[in-house]
Design an enzyme around this catalytic site. Structure first.
Site, PDB file in Angstrom:
ATOM      1  N   LEU A 195      -7.658   4.666  -8.428  1.00 16.41           N
ATOM      2  CA  LEU A 195      -9.096   4.879  -8.901  1.00 16.41           C
ATOM      3  C   LEU A 195      -9.700   5.331  -7.668  1.00 16.41           C
ATOM      4  CD1 LEU A 195     -10.044   1.828 -11.230  1.00 16.41           C
ATOM      5  CD2 LEU A 195      -9.265   4.150 -11.920  1.00 16.41           C
ATOM      6  N   SER A 238      -4.519  -5.771  -6.603  1.00 19.30           N
ATOM      7  CA  SER A 238      -4.794  -4.258  -6.931  1.00 19.30           C
ATOM      8  C   SER A 238      -5.989  -3.681  -7.901  1.00 19.30           C
ATOM      9  CB  SER A 238      -3.335  -3.781  -7.530  1.00 19.30           C
ATOM     10  OG  SER A 238      -3.107  -2.298  -7.194  1.00 19.30           O
ATOM     11  N   PRO A 239      -7.150  -4.117  -7.578  1.00 19.59           N
ATOM     12  CA  PRO A 239      -8.384  -3.837  -8.599  1.00 19.59           C
ATOM     13  C   PRO A 239      -8.756  -2.514  -8.742  1.00 19.59           C
ATOM     14  CG  PRO A 239      -9.102  -4.555  -6.304  1.00 19.59           C
ATOM     15  CD  PRO A 239      -7.794  -4.972  -6.373  1.00 19.59           C
ATOM     16  N   TYR A 245       5.872  -9.623   1.859  1.00 20.36           N
ATOM     17  CA  TYR A 245       5.198  -8.375   2.473  1.00 20.36           C
ATOM     18  C   TYR A 245       5.703  -8.010   3.632  1.00 20.36           C
ATOM     19  CZ  TYR A 245       1.449  -9.330  -0.884  1.00 20.36           C
ATOM     20  OH  TYR A 245       0.843  -9.581  -2.213  1.00 20.36           O
TER      21      TYR A 245
END
Length: 350
Positions: free
Chosen positions: A224, A217-218, A64
């Site tokens: 969304l 990453s829901p 990251y």
């Protein structure tokens, strides 16, 4: 924020939402595809919003922001490090410029990466160390034995696998039990109402074997969170960075349910995962973030949102997701192999 053990084969207590740190840092990107993240001020504001809500589970990785995310986690936790669960990953390198010997799932890559992560995190142990992705060439025995050695050395408390196929995870868990190695404590996969593929094999496997499940990453990398005019946060990693007609139908359903409740689409997306987590016999934890601290605070209000049966019917039926075989066949043939009055166990059979 409430807390749960991260699966049934460990006592690790994590908050019901984890903080993802993939965009904490200002690394210029990798191979021109990773979006630069945010600097220290943004990281501090985001962390404080999360900690104020009671969050204690922070997920980072060597890859990251070129390792900068791990260094920022060290700065953010400071003297409070013992109150937080730090999860980090290896396999893809920190800068993508590493040679072959330092990439992948091998024992050599693992041992090199863990020491580098410990140094960047400013700690002498990692709570949860999982592989970022499977390389399809390193034997699972080598992986599990390496994680066991790290646990025995005190460098790692719990080991996990990320983005592995269910059959490899299950085989690894069986080998760990057979040889007395540290178990697979957790797995992590993309999961949300827009990406439900983990429901086919990975989540049933995790629930049957008592393995914690981190849902990264829901919200589909921001897919969304609104109407589609927003820039995807991680378009090259999430499938919904390249949305299909079915994906767009799911987002439309999320927006519709949000309007019905006076909520935001992001709150509905997180509430959907949280409901699945509360009905699961193992620990399912959505790992998420937001572009700003205010947006993150707003998203965390999903903890207060209750969706009803009508909402789930609308959300679950919006896309083209099907479990496929062998699930469809077994569901149709269930009447032939299962008595109608049979009481099913709360925990699926393994």
């Amino acid at each position: 924020m409430k807390y749960r053990t991260f699966g049934r084969n460990n006592g690790l207590r994590v908050s019901e939402i984890g903080l993802g740190t993939g965009l904490l840092g200002t690394h210029p990107g990798v191979d021109g595809i990773s979006r630069p993240g945010e600097g220290t001020a943004h990281a501090r504001a985001l962390f404080e919003a999360y900690a104020e809500a009671g969050g204690n589970f922070i997920d980072t990785a060597e890859g990251y922001q070129g390792g900068e995310s791990e260094r920022l986690v060290d700065q953010l936790l400071g003297k409070d490090r013992e109150d937080f669960v730090i999860a980090t990953k290896y396999a893809v390198g920190a800068t993508r410029t590493e040679g072959h010997a330092r990439l992948g799932n091998s024992r050599k890559a693992m041992m090199t990466a863990v020491d580098n992560s410990l140094r960047r995190l400013g700690t002498d142990y990692i709570d949860l160390y999982w592989l970022h992705a499977h390389d399809a060439v390193t034997p699972i025995e080598e992986i599990l034995r390496g994680l066991d050695d790290l646990v025995r050395a005190g460098k790692v408390l719990y080991g996990g696998l990320g983005n592995f196929p269910a059959w490899r995870i299950a085989r690894g868990q069986a080998l760990a039990a057979q040889h007395g190695w540290a178990p697979v404590s957790a797995v992590t996969h993309e999961y949300g109402v827009a990406e439900r593929g983990a429901e086919r094999e990975v989540i049933p496997m995790a629930e049957a074997l008592g393995i914690g499940f981190g849902a990264w990453s829901p919200l589909g990398s921001g897919f969304l969170t609104g109407t589609g005019t927003e820039e995807p946060r991680l378009p090259h990693w999430t499938r919904t960075g390249r949305p299909t007609t079915a994906d767009l139908a799911v987002r439309e359903a999320v927006i519709e349910v949000a309007a019905r409740h006076g909520a935001t689409p992001a709150q509905v997306g997180l509430a959907w995962v949280l409901d699945r987590a509360r009905r699961s016999p193992t620990g399912i934890v959505p790992i998420t973030s937001a572009p700003t601290a205010d947006a993150f605070r707003e998203n965390l209000r999903a903890l207060e949102l209750s969706l009803d049966a009508e909402d789930f019917t609308r959300l679950n039926g919006a896309g083209d997701f099907v479990l496929g075989e062998p699930h469809d066949h077994n569901r149709v043939g269930e009447e032939y192999v299962t008595a109608a009055d049979l009481i099913r166990p709360a925990i699926p059979a393994a």
